[in-house]
Design a protein around this motif. Structure first.
Motif, short mmCIF file in Angstrom:
data_model
loop_
_atom_site.label_atom_id
_atom_site.label_comp_id
_atom_site.label_asym_id
_atom_site.label_seq_id
_atom_site.Cartn_x
_atom_site.Cartn_y
_atom_site.Cartn_z
N GLY A 404 0.41 3.43 6.21
CA GLY A 404 0.73 2.68 5.00
C GLY A 404 0.17 1.28 5.06
N LEU A 409 0.02 0.68 1.27
CA LEU A 409 1.45 0.90 1.03
C LEU A 409 1.64 1.70 -0.26
CD1 LEU A 409 2.75 -2.62 2.12
CD2 LEU A 409 2.67 -0.52 3.48
N TYR A 426 5.56 3.56 7.29
CA TYR A 426 5.94 2.42 6.45
C TYR A 426 6.79 1.45 7.27
CZ TYR A 426 6.70 0.30 1.85
OH TYR A 426 6.70 -0.55 0.76
N GLN A 456 2.26 -8.60 0.77
CA GLN A 456 2.89 -8.53 2.09
C GLN A 456 2.40 -9.67 3.00
OE1 GLN A 456 1.08 -6.69 5.15
NE2 GLN A 456 2.55 -7.99 6.23
#
Length: 539
Positions: A404, A409, A426, A456
């Protein structure tokens, strides 16, 4: 001052003092006497400890500044706190504040009474110390070495710290993603600018620390934060030397955030060698043995954690008789594939690896898939351009796992025909569970018109800056690298806003603040909603 004079007049005497400090360090940190025999100590009730279990660092910590265990303070034991001249309660204005320090006690320790305290468990006035303090078996030579080391822990001047400025660096490797680089720098540069604007509007000011018995005479400067961006070039074997030159030119207190690609090991090694805290860089492949070191802290193990999550699922399912992996050369998928292969082969599972050519995004994917068609399980360590090139899913293999972190993701461009059979590693909290902590950062970005190019990475950078700010405010004026790392560890577990992670903590000896993750799948072939295959997993 005395030691300096001895060094100039009697060089051999200085060498002996340095040797004593080294022997004292072994006692303090590892519980090993100069003879190589384990240190022995006894707690109340005759409980025997030896070796690493008896080492002073377990309670008084690497810095020597101690810690608070519940309501019990473990005091600082560096020379300037134990052996300072008496102040009769008025406070020593040159003594930096530490949360667990005792102020105004009299009489203070001498070398002789300190040795008695360590051996017999009584303080300078002859009163019993806390039951938590062991009594140590040390001969005179080992005791002298330990006390010499305690004195050496005093650090009055730290590189990167002036009366008005705290200097920090952020490090970017040449293989870092350029989009993430811009996003990370947008956040960290604006955070520093905002912090200075608030602290110094309209001008620098002095204020009392409000934390000591002598707050009316001891002041703490609100120092400016100065950011230095160290961008590395060339092959990895030249990075340490580049960083040494950067540090010599621009001394800094710590490295904050930063961005790496496949290889962060030279940066990690540099920070350890130079006693330089490196706080939460954005790296997908941190050093495998980082837990053995001290100065670098990471949010997670990145793709190495994903490899552990995938390995556990394959072993639990019993489907992995033959596993094929695909990654592109020069990418983070290479060390991840090596870690997964080692974990599976140790259980007798055959693992085949197919490597795509370096730098040719989207090319060679179809050919690699054909080679992997005989496997029971397929594992993809691919970036979004390669994920988008997967085309229509073949009939086999039936089970697919994907990184991921590398693949985007929930925003991964995974073709619809792949979504029903693909499970993503994840290493973050699920999207619906992290709305509030991530929205805090996103709101900060929006107000400052910072483009969100990698949510992120930018959220992690914002979190790292916030942790630094909170830690420094708690440290008052005591800017010591070891103490900075320890205070970050202490504060982390109490933080409410944790960004992409459900929980962050760093117990002694740990360097990865988030320990687990999920294995998830897409809710359907069209949208990006994720469903967890199980609860949060800590492999």
């Amino acid at each position: 001052m005395i030691l300096l004079i001895v060094a100039l007049v009697y060089p051999m005497g200085y060498a002996r003092a340095d040797s004593m400090t080294s022997a004292g360090e072994a006692i303090y940190r590892r519980g090993t006497l100069e003879s190589g025999v384990p240190l022995v100590a006894y707690r109340e009730g005759g409980i025997r400890m030896e070796g690493a279990d008896a080492a002073c660092v377990n309670c008084h910590r690497r810095s020597g500044f101690g810690v608070r265990e519940g309501s019990i303070p473990i005091p600082p034991i560096t020379g300037m706190y134990l052996l300072r001249r008496g102040d009769h309660g008025t406070g020593d204005q040159s003594l930096p504040y530490v949360e667990t320090m005792h102020v105004g006690h009299d009489p203070l320790y001498t070398d002789a009474t300190l040795a008695r305290a360590i051996r017999e468990g009584v303080d300078a006035a002859g009163k019993p110390l806390s039951y938590l303090m062991p009594q140590f078996e040390l001969n005179d030579a080992d005791m002298a070495a330990l006390i010499s080391y305690l004195k050496s822990l005093d650090q009055r001047k730290t590189p990167g710290v002036t009366d008005t400025v705290l200097h920090f660096a952020t490090i970017i490797t040449p293989d870092a993603d350029p989009v993430k680089r811009r996003g990370m720098l947008d956040v960290i540069e604006r955070y520093f600018a905002d912090r200075n604007a608030v602290q110094f509007a309209p001008s620098p000011r002095l204020r009392t620390s409000n934390k000591t018995a002598w707050a009316n005479t001891m002041f703490m400067v609100n120092r400016r934060w100065q950011l230095h961006v160290w961008e590395l070039t060339g092959p990895a074997n030249t990075w340490e030397e580049q960083l040494k030159q950067d540090l010599a030119r621009e001394p800094v207190l710590a490295v904050v955030s930063g961005l790496g690609g496949k290889n962060w090991e030279p940066v990690h090694a540099f920070c350890e060698h130079e006693v330089l805290p490196c706080l939460f860089p954005n790296v997908e492949v941190p050093p495998i043995n980082a837990d053995r070191d001290f100065y670098s802290l990471y949010f997670s193990r990145g793709v190495l954690l994903e490899a552990q999550l995938i390995a556990n699922r394959i072993l639990e399912s019993g489907r992995g008789k033959v596993v094929s992996q695909i990654y592109r050369a020069g990418e983070s998928g290479e060390p991840a594939a090596e870690a997964l292969g080692a974990a599976l082969k140790s259980h007798g599972i055959a693992v085949h690896t197919h490597v795509l050519a370096l730098g040719a995004s989207g090319r060679g994917v179809a050919k690699a898939l054909r080679k992997a068609s005989s496997a029971n399980v397929l594992v993809l360590w691919l970036r979004p351009p390669d994920v988008a090139a997967l085309g229509r899913a073949p009939a086999s293999p039936g089970v697919v796992f994907m990184s991921g972190l590398m693949g985007g993701l929930e925003y991964s461009p995974l073709p619809p025909s792949w979504r029903s059979r693909t499970h993503l590693a994840y290493p973050f909290d699920l999207p619906e569970k992290r709305i509030v902590p991530v929205d805090y950062a996103l709101g900060w970005f929006a107000i400052r018109h910072i483009p969100v190019v990698d949510e992120q990475v930018q959220a992690d950078t914002f979190l790292a800056c916030g942790l630094l700010a909170e830690t420094l405010s708690d440290m008052a004026d005591n800017f010591v690298p070891d103490y900075l790392v320890e205070r970050v560890q202490d504060m982390l577990a109490h933080r409410i806003i944790t960004g992409y992670y459900p929980h962050l903590s760093l117990a002694p000896g740990q360097r990865f603040a988030s320990k687990g993750g999920y294995v998830v799948h897409f809710a359907d072939s069209r949208d990006g909603r994720l469903i967890a295959d199980s609860n949060w997993l800590v492999p």
